[in-house]
Design a protein around this motif. Structure first.
Motif, mmCIF file in Angstrom:
data_model
loop_
_atom_site.group_PDB
_atom_site.id
_atom_site.type_symbol
_atom_site.label_atom_id
_atom_site.label_comp_id
_atom_site.label_asym_id
_atom_site.label_seq_id
_atom_site.Cartn_x
_atom_site.Cartn_y
_atom_site.Cartn_z
ATOM 1 N N MET A 1 31.773 18.229 -6.047
ATOM 2 C CA MET A 1 31.568 19.001 -4.812
ATOM 3 C C MET A 1 32.907 19.209 -4.102
ATOM 4 O O MET A 1 33.651 18.257 -3.894
ATOM 5 C CB MET A 1 30.625 18.209 -3.901
ATOM 6 C CG MET A 1 30.508 18.750 -2.517
ATOM 7 S SD MET A 1 29.439 17.649 -1.558
ATOM 8 C CE MET A 1 29.519 18.462 0.007
ATOM 9 N N GLN A 2 33.226 20.491 -3.769
ATOM 10 C CA GLN A 2 34.466 20.775 -3.047
ATOM 11 C C GLN A 2 34.312 20.339 -1.589
ATOM 12 O O GLN A 2 33.382 20.759 -0.911
ATOM 13 C CB GLN A 2 34.775 22.274 -3.094
ATOM 14 C CG GLN A 2 35.368 22.749 -4.409
ATOM 15 C CD GLN A 2 36.718 22.135 -4.713
ATOM 16 O OE1 GLN A 2 36.798 21.063 -5.323
ATOM 17 N NE2 GLN A 2 37.793 22.790 -4.311
ATOM 18 N N GLY A 3 35.202 19.506 -1.121
ATOM 19 C CA GLY A 3 35.114 19.023 0.252
ATOM 20 C C GLY A 3 35.944 19.864 1.196
ATOM 21 O O GLY A 3 36.914 20.505 0.787
ATOM 22 N N THR A 4 35.536 19.892 2.437
ATOM 23 C CA THR A 4 36.340 20.546 3.471
ATOM 24 C C THR A 4 36.408 19.610 4.669
ATOM 25 O O THR A 4 35.503 18.790 4.890
ATOM 26 C CB THR A 4 35.725 21.879 3.928
ATOM 27 O OG1 THR A 4 34.444 21.618 4.524
ATOM 28 C CG2 THR A 4 35.559 22.862 2.790
ATOM 29 N N ILE A 250 41.931 7.105 2.377
ATOM 30 C CA ILE A 250 41.388 8.308 3.044
ATOM 31 C C ILE A 250 40.697 9.210 2.020
ATOM 32 O O ILE A 250 39.594 9.708 2.241
ATOM 33 C CB ILE A 250 42.518 9.061 3.782
ATOM 34 C CG1 ILE A 250 42.997 8.223 4.960
ATOM 35 C CG2 ILE A 250 42.049 10.436 4.252
ATOM 36 C CD1 ILE A 250 44.333 8.640 5.515
ATOM 37 N N VAL A 251 41.349 9.410 0.871
ATOM 38 C CA VAL A 251 40.753 10.286 -0.153
ATOM 39 C C VAL A 251 39.453 9.676 -0.686
ATOM 40 O O VAL A 251 38.444 10.375 -0.858
ATOM 41 C CB VAL A 251 41.768 10.543 -1.295
ATOM 42 C CG1 VAL A 251 41.100 11.259 -2.468
ATOM 43 C CG2 VAL A 251 42.949 11.365 -0.780
ATOM 44 N N ASP A 252 39.457 8.347 -0.906
ATOM 45 C CA ASP A 252 38.229 7.686 -1.395
ATOM 46 C C ASP A 252 37.108 7.822 -0.374
ATOM 47 O O ASP A 252 35.957 8.082 -0.717
ATOM 48 C CB ASP A 252 38.485 6.194 -1.667
ATOM 49 C CG ASP A 252 39.303 5.994 -2.928
ATOM 50 O OD1 ASP A 252 39.427 6.972 -3.689
ATOM 51 O OD2 ASP A 252 39.820 4.878 -3.139
ATOM 52 N N MET A 253 37.457 7.637 0.903
ATOM 53 C CA MET A 253 36.437 7.741 1.960
ATOM 54 C C MET A 253 35.870 9.162 2.001
ATOM 55 O O MET A 253 34.663 9.359 2.128
ATOM 56 C CB MET A 253 37.072 7.374 3.320
ATOM 57 C CG MET A 253 36.076 7.410 4.438
ATOM 58 S SD MET A 253 36.681 6.835 6.044
ATOM 59 C CE MET A 253 38.416 6.974 6.024
ATOM 60 N N ALA A 254 36.768 10.160 1.890
ATOM 61 C CA ALA A 254 36.309 11.556 1.906
ATOM 62 C C ALA A 254 35.327 11.792 0.761
ATOM 63 O O ALA A 254 34.262 12.384 0.952
ATOM 64 C CB ALA A 254 37.499 12.495 1.801
ATOM 65 N N LYS A 255 35.664 11.286 -0.429
ATOM 66 C CA LYS A 255 34.788 11.500 -1.600
ATOM 67 C C LYS A 255 33.433 10.842 -1.385
ATOM 68 O O LYS A 255 32.392 11.432 -1.685
ATOM 69 C CB LYS A 255 35.453 10.933 -2.862
ATOM 70 C CG LYS A 255 36.611 11.796 -3.360
ATOM 71 C CD LYS A 255 37.250 11.179 -4.590
ATOM 72 C CE LYS A 255 38.384 12.058 -5.086
ATOM 73 N NZ LYS A 255 39.290 11.336 -5.961
ATOM 74 N N ARG A 256 33.436 9.619 -0.853
ATOM 75 C CA ARG A 256 32.156 8.916 -0.638
ATOM 76 C C ARG A 256 31.283 9.685 0.355
ATOM 77 O O ARG A 256 30.091 9.876 0.148
ATOM 78 C CB ARG A 256 32.409 7.501 -0.101
ATOM 79 C CG ARG A 256 32.850 6.498 -1.170
ATOM 80 C CD ARG A 256 32.663 5.062 -0.679
ATOM 81 N NE ARG A 256 33.258 4.811 0.622
ATOM 82 C CZ ARG A 256 34.531 4.489 0.828
ATOM 83 N NH1 ARG A 256 35.349 4.385 -0.198
ATOM 84 N NH2 ARG A 256 34.992 4.264 2.051
ATOM 85 N N LYS A 257 31.913 10.149 1.430
ATOM 86 C CA LYS A 257 31.132 10.858 2.456
ATOM 87 C C LYS A 257 30.616 12.192 1.922
ATOM 88 O O LYS A 257 29.489 12.588 2.202
ATOM 89 C CB LYS A 257 31.980 11.069 3.711
ATOM 90 C CG LYS A 257 32.261 9.746 4.409
ATOM 91 C CD LYS A 257 32.905 9.911 5.753
ATOM 92 C CE LYS A 257 33.187 8.517 6.314
ATOM 93 N NZ LYS A 257 32.861 8.346 7.687
ATOM 94 N N ASP A 259 29.944 12.856 -1.150
ATOM 95 C CA ASP A 259 28.826 12.542 -2.058
ATOM 96 C C ASP A 259 27.546 12.324 -1.263
ATOM 97 O O ASP A 259 26.462 12.726 -1.696
ATOM 98 C CB ASP A 259 29.140 11.277 -2.881
ATOM 99 C CG ASP A 259 30.161 11.560 -3.976
ATOM 100 O OD1 ASP A 259 30.403 12.749 -4.254
ATOM 101 O OD2 ASP A 259 30.710 10.593 -4.540
ATOM 102 N N ARG A 260 27.668 11.688 -0.105
ATOM 103 C CA ARG A 260 26.470 11.451 0.711
ATOM 104 C C ARG A 260 25.930 12.767 1.270
ATOM 105 O O ARG A 260 24.719 12.949 1.383
ATOM 106 C CB ARG A 260 26.796 10.463 1.843
ATOM 107 C CG ARG A 260 26.900 9.026 1.303
ATOM 108 C CD ARG A 260 27.546 8.087 2.284
ATOM 109 N NE ARG A 260 26.831 7.974 3.542
ATOM 110 C CZ ARG A 260 27.371 7.452 4.644
ATOM 111 N NH1 ARG A 260 28.627 7.023 4.628
ATOM 112 N NH2 ARG A 260 26.664 7.367 5.739
#
Ligand code: SF4
Length: 305
Positions: A1-4, A250-257, A259-260
């Motif tokens: 999923m592309q994050g913004t 920060i990048v790991d947190m962004a990915k986890r969020k 994903d949620r």
């Protein structure tokens, strides 16, 4: 999923907002959103040299389509007011003769909403605010639109902060839009933020930028500069690249969020704390009325999460 950064901000404010943002976008634009679009168009302009005009024309066109979201009765005057501000701001942020800003490439998992300096060495963005203090400074520096791209791209960021002043009756009250003309020699002056009472008699005429085309944008900016108003209204904030462990966190947190967000399967509960402040939620009307967003006021996004 592309994050913004926008999706992460929405999710942290209210998961219900993130749920709807996966599919819906508001049709009309808010005032700062329109200013942002106009000034950013001027930063990216590669052919024309009159970027102030580019910014103003962009705002004017957006005022017609998709239109300005406002409760002010005279929408046309408000759009003209915003176009005049966009002209002055774009001319201040992008110096004459400078190269256009660039757009960073998308990364695997991250869609940028910031820009790149012409030399490709700094990320850039523009923040519009009504006022500024230490709390606002740290809030901007630690927000996803700042820390997200800085950590994903491993590049420092330069933020141009533009202080618009209070917004009342469809107008912004700051030196970008309002000045004082000497009753005789018509010299343009500005009240200093920290010295508001400084020597202006009642005979000085209050003027709005949009009503005085005979004053060029360069003259308006020069007068702001001479009175110290430009330094109060526009300044830069630099964000350094965090050390690798902090960046990875920060990048790991962004990915986890993210994903949620992607895993949401039903409309989440409301989070009332984020409905009105620091900015009204774009879904407030349908949400508080117990409805789904509907076409007309909102449009369906083509790229869905
Ligand atoms: S109005 Fe409030 S509860 Fe509803 S989506 Fe927005 S922030 Fe969430």
């Amino acid at each position: 999923m592309q994050g913004t950064a926008e999706m992460l901000t929405a999710f942290e404010t209210c998961p219900r907002q993130a749920w709807w943002r996966r599919e819906w976008e508001r049709t009309k634009m808010g005032a700062t959103q329109m200013l942002q679009a106009g000034v950013c168009a001027a930063m990216l302009e590669a052919e024309r040299k009159d970027w102030g005009e580019v910014a103003g024309e962009t705002v004017y066109a957006l005022g017609a389509e998709p239109g300005l979201l406002t409760e002010h009765y005279d929408v046309h005057s408000e759009v003209i007011h915003l176009a005049a501000i966009a002209d002055v701001v774009a001319s201040a942020v992008r110096p004459p003769g400078s190269l256009p800003w660039l757009v960073p490439e998308s990364l695997d998992g991250w869609e940028p909403s910031c820009f790149l300096s012409p030399d490709g060495l700094h990320l850039r963005r523009i923040v519009f605010a009504s006022s500024w203090n230490d709390d606002r400074h740290y809030s901007v520096c630690r927000s996803w639109p700042s820390l997200g791209p800085v950590s994903y791209y491993k590049m420092p960021m330069q933020i141009a902060v533009v202080i618009l002043g209070q917004h009342r009756g469809g107008k912004y009250f700051s030196s970008w839009s309002r000045g004082l003309l000497h009753p005789m020699n018509k010299k343009l002056r500005f009240r200093k933020k920290r010295d508001i009472a400084a020597g202006f008699k009642a005979s000085w005429e209050e003027v709005w930028r949009e009503d005085h085309a005979e004053i060029s944008t360069e003259q308006w900016l020069q007068a702001m500069l001479e009175d110290g108003a430009l330094a109060d209204a526009c300044f830069s904030v630099d964000i350094a690249v965090p050390e690798k462990p902090a960046r990875d966190r920060i990048v790991d947190m962004a990915k986890r969020k993210l994903d949620r967000v992607a895993a949401l399967t039903e409309l989440p509960d409301p989070q009332l704390t984020g409905c009105d402040w620091p900015a009204p939620c774009i879904f407030r009307d349908p949400c508080h009325a117990g409805r789904e967003p509907r076409e007309g006021l909102f449009k369906i996004l083509t790229s869905s999460y």
